[in-house]
Design an enzyme around this catalytic site. Structure first.
Site, PDB file in Angstrom:
ATOM      1  N   HIS A   1       0.822  -1.207   0.000  1.00 27.82           N
ATOM      2  CA  HIS A   1       0.000   0.000   0.000  1.00 27.82           C
ATOM      3  C   HIS A   1       0.861   1.265   0.000  1.00 27.82           C
ATOM      4  CE1 HIS A   1      -3.405   2.541   0.400  1.00 27.82           C
ATOM      5  NE2 HIS A   1      -4.188   1.701   1.024  1.00 27.82           N
ATOM      6  N   SER A   2       2.117   1.157   0.409  1.00 24.95           N
ATOM      7  CA  SER A   2       2.978   2.347   0.392  1.00 24.95           C
ATOM      8  C   SER A   2       3.300   2.778  -1.044  1.00 24.95           C
ATOM      9  CB  SER A   2       4.280   2.081   1.153  1.00 24.95           C
ATOM     10  OG  SER A   2       5.029   1.075   0.514  1.00 24.95           O
TER      11      SER A   2
END
Lengths: 454, 454
Positions: free
Chosen positions: B140-141
C-alpha cells in the site's frame, strides 16, 4: 505427551539459525504415475487425506522458539487446520519439468507460518504424461533428512493398494528408541560436552597441518558460492543410475559417496570456471552423517564430516582420489569419538559456523566450508500411493548465511535423485550445475574405464 | 529521479504499520475472456509482458523503511527481475470460483519480499469457461486504491486491440500533478498540521455527543470482527448491478455509497447474529475518501469518514436512514476542513489507531472503528487486454491489528465488484458475508419498494 515440552539442543539449533533470508525448511518432491487420469487421482488423494486430522508428531507440534542458547518449547495441538496445510495446486501448461521447477522453487521460497505447525503438503496436478507431484515441506527443527525420508517411506506402501494409505500426519507411530525415550537432560549434555574438546582440537588442527587429508573448518576458500543470500530459491534436479555409480565405486576402490562428491566437484569446477571464478584452493563440502539409532525417527540426530572437493585438480581420477582420502580421514576421525557425544559434537564443531549464522557482520570472514553436500539413503524399492508408483523422489534442502548452494542426494529404487537448492539471486543458473553433474558421470566413467585398463 | 528519496508521510504510514500478521498489501483481481484458447492467451500475455523491463514508478522502487515516525526512503533501481515479479500460475481442476478463491487467498497471504520492489503480477490459467485471471498485488505504500485502479485502467484499453498493451511497469507516465511536483516539505506538513487540532476535537467530540450523527472514533463496540488476527487471509467476492443500486439510492433519497454500506450492514448483522455475537451498540465503519488531485496517480492521498452502520436497527429502512445521516455528517465535516490538510488530517485523526497498530498490547482497548469499508470508483466502460474483455474487476485489501475484515467495492462497467478480505482464522466463513450481501440487496429493494408505495 501434552502441554509444552522443551526441544532438544539439536532440534532447537534450527530455530536459532532461522532468519527471513535463511528459512530452515527442507522438502521432498515425489512424482507419481497413476493408472487413472491424473486430475482424478489428485482429487481423490486430496479428498482422502483431508479427512485425517493431524494426530502424529511432529505434524501436530506448535513450535515456540527462544533466542540462542535457550531451547524453545513444543506444544501438541489438536486443532491443526488440515485445509491450510494440505494444498491442491496445479502447473500451468505444458506442465513440463520447467514449469514444475518454477512452482517448486516458489513453494520452497515461501516462509512457513510460525503460528501453525511448521509443515505444508502440496498435491500438484497438471504434470505432463499423466503424472502428479507431491511436495512436502517442513521446518528442519521437526526432523532431519533421514527422519523425514523414513517418515515418507513409512507413509507409502511397497506394493500397489486399492485405498490410499493414511497421510504422514495420521500415521501409527513407531515406538521411540530407548535413547530418546530415556532422554538426556541438558545437564547430561553439558557433561558429555567435556569429552569433546580433544576431538575438536584434532579437527581444528586440520586447518594447520595441510598434508593431513582430514579437512578442518576454515580451509575453504572464499568463492562465488559464499555470497550474501536472499530468501528466494531456485530448485533444480537430476537423476543418475545407482548401479552405474556403484560399479564405478568398485572399479575405483572408493565409495558411492565419494563418486557422488566427485561428480558434484566436477560440476562445481566447471560452473565456477564458466564464471571465471574457480578458486586456486579446493572447495570443501560439509557432509552430514546420520548418528540415528535404529527405529528412532524423531527430531535431529546428525553429525558431520568435512570433505576436500579437490576442485583444483584437473584430472578427474586425481580429484576422486583426493576426495576419497579426505572422506576416509573424516570418517576415521568420527569413529574415534564416543558415540554418545556425536550429535553434541556436531553442534560444538559447528559452533563457529553457528556464531556466523547468528551474529550480524560475521559473514565477511572466511567460510567454514563452501557448501553442504548431503547424501541421504532412501527406500531401496519402489513406493506406491494407492495404485500409483512413485517414479522420482527428490530432496530439497536449506541454505545458510553465505552458502548459496546445497546439494542433497537421495537414493531411491535404483536411482540417485539429486536436489540442487540455490539462492535465486546468487546462482540464477543453478540448472547448469544439475546438467554438469549428469555430464560429469560420463567423464568419470571414461576416466575410470581408462584407468582400469592401464 | 535517481538515488534515494524520502517517502511522503502518507506513504511511509503503510511501512510503519506493516507487520508479519498485518502485511500492508492490496491487490486487484481481473477476469478476462479471450477469443482464443485461454491457455494460449495466457502464454502469449506472459511472453509479451516478460519482454518489458520495469521502467515506471512505483514498480521500480526499492523501499527502505525506517521506524516510526521517520519516513523511509525509495530508490529507483534498473535491474528489476521481471521473471520474479511476473508469475504464470494455474488453477487445479475444475477451475471454478472456489478454486480461484483458494489460490487468490494464498497469493494474498504470501508476504512480499522486502529486498525487491513490493509488487507481484500473476497470470492465472485453468479458469473454467475459457477465462484467465490476472492478479496484481502491491504494498500500500506504493499507491492507494484509487491510484492502483487508475494505473490498471490506463494499462488496459477501452476497445479490443490486436497487440497486448505494455504492462503497468512499463507505461508511459502521465505528468505529475502540480501539488506533487511542487511537493511539500516535512516542515510545511508540520505547519499544516497546526490547522488540524480544531477539526480533530470536533471529530473526537462525536464520542461524547451521541445524538450528533457525526460518528467519532472509539464509538465502535468490541465485536467478533475485532479479534487478534494472523497473517493468513481468506478472500471472497460478490457482484451487484450498479444500475439497480443507483435506482435504489434515487428512490430512497440516499447515495450509492449509503446503499452499499446498508448492504454490508445487513450482511454483517446477519453474520454476527449467526454467531450469536451481534453487539447492542451499532458497528461503525471507516470509509476512506480520496482527496487526490486530477491527474495525480502517485502514492497515497486519502482522508476518511466514520460511518454508523446501524446494525442495531432491525428495520432495513431505518438502518439505511441512520447510515445516510452519519455519512452526510461525516462528509460535511470533511468539507469544513482546508483541502490542503485533508491527507495529514487523516493521519492525525488516525493517530490513536496508528498507535494501536504499532504499540504491542494496545490491542485490548475499544476499537476506533469495527472495519474498513472502502468504495472505490473504477472504469465506467469495459477494458480489454488485447482482444479479451475484462469481465470482472475485484479489489482486495489489507487488514490491520484487531480488524479481521475489510470490504472494498469497485465500480466497473455497470457493476459493483465486492472484495471481502478476511483473517482466515477469525472469519473462516467470510463466504457467508459475501452471500448475505447479495441477498441483502433483495431485502432492501423490497423494503424501499414498499416504502415508496406508502
Amino acid at each position: 505427551m501434552t502441554g509444552k515440552k522443551s526441544m532438544s539442543i539439536a532440534d532447537a539449533f534450527w530455530t536459532w539459525v532461522d532468519s527471513p533470508d535463511t528459512p530452515m525448511q527442507v522438502a521432498s518432491l515425489m512424482i507419481f504415475r497413476p493408472a487413472e487420469p491424473a486430475v482424478e487421482f489428485a482429487r481423490r488423494l486430496v479428498a482422502a487425506w483431508s479427512a485425517y486430522p493431524a494426530t502424529s508428531r511432529p505434524f501436530n507440534y506448535l513450535t515456540h522458539p527462544r533466542p540462542v542458547p535457550l531451547p524453545g518449547t513444543r506444544e501438541v495441538i489438536t486443532d491443526v487446520d488440515i485445509d491450510y496445510h494440505l494444498r491442491h495446486s496445479a502447473l500451468h501448461s505444458p506442465g513440463g519439468q520447467r514449469e514444475l521447477g518454477v512452482l517448486v522453487s516458489r513453494l520452497h521460497s515461501a516462509p512457513l507460518d510460525p503460528r501453525r505447525p511448521l509443515w505444508e503438503m502440496h498435491v500438484i496436478e497438471g504434470l505432463e504424461d499423466n503424472r502428479i507431484a507431491v511436495y512436502l515441506k517442513a521446518h528442519h527443527s521437526l526432523f532431519d533428512g533421514v527422519a523425514g525420508i523414513r517418515l515418507l517411506a513409512e507413509t507409502f506402501t511397497t506394493a500397489p493398494t486399492a485405498e490410499f494409505p493414511p497421510p504422514p500426519w495420521a500415521r501409527e507411530l513407531p515406538k521411540r528408541s530407548p535413547r530418546r525415550t530415556v532422554g538426556r537432560s541438558l545437564g547430561q549434555r553439558v557433561i558429555d560436552a567435556v569429552k569433546v574438546p580433544r576431538a575438536l582440537s584434532t579437527f581444528a588442527l586440520g586447518a594447520v597441518r595441510r598434508n593431513d587429508p582430514l579437512v578442518g573448518p576454515f580451509q575453504a576458500p572464499p568463492s562465488a558460492l559464499n555470497a550474501a543470500i536472499g530468501p528466494q530459491r531456485r530448485i533444480s534436479t537430476a537423476v543418475l543410475d545407482l548401479g552405474e555409480i556403484r560399479a564405478l565405486a568398485r572399479s575405483s576402490a572408493t565409495t558411492v559417496n565419494d563418486i557422488v562428491l566427485a561428480l558434484c566437484s566436477t560440476a562445481l569446477r566447471r560452473y565456477l570456471a564458466d564464471l571465471g571464478e574457480l578458486p586456486d584452493v579446493p572447495l570443501t563440502a560439509m557432509c552430514p552423517v546420520s548418528v540415528r539409532a535404529a527405529g528412532d525417527d524423531d527430531g535431529n540426530a546428525v553429525s558431520l564430516i568435512l570433505a576436500d572437493l579437490a576442485t583444483n585438480e584437473q584430472d578427474p581420477l586425481e580429484r576422486l582420489a583426493a576426495i576419497s582420502a579426505s572422506t576416509t580421514a573424516g570418517k576415521n576421525h568420527l569413529q574415534s569419538l564416543d558415540a554418545g557425544v556425536l550429535s553434541d559434537y556436531a553442534i560444538l564443531a559447528g559452533a563457529p559456523w553457528l556464531a556466523k549464522q547468528i551474529v550480524p557482520g560475521a559473514s565477511a570472514v572466511r567460510p567454514m566450508f563452501n557448501l553442504v553436500i548431503s547424501n541421504v539413503p532412501g527406500p531401496r524399492t519402489a513406493l506406491y500411493a494407492g495404485d500409483a508408483r512413485m517414479e522420482e523422489f527428490y530432496p530439497m534442502s536449506l541454505l545458510s548465511k553465505n552458502e548459496a548452494l546445497n546439494i542433497t542426494i537421495l537414493s531411491y529404487d535404483g536411482k540417485l535423485n539429486f536436489g540442487f537448492t540455490a539462492c535465486r539471486d546468487v546462482l540464477p543458473h543453478v540448472q547448469d550445475v544439475a546438467v554438469y553433474t549428469v555430464e560429469a558421470l560420463d567423464e568419470l566413467a571414461e576416466a575410470i574405464g581408462e584407468g582400469a585398463l592401464t
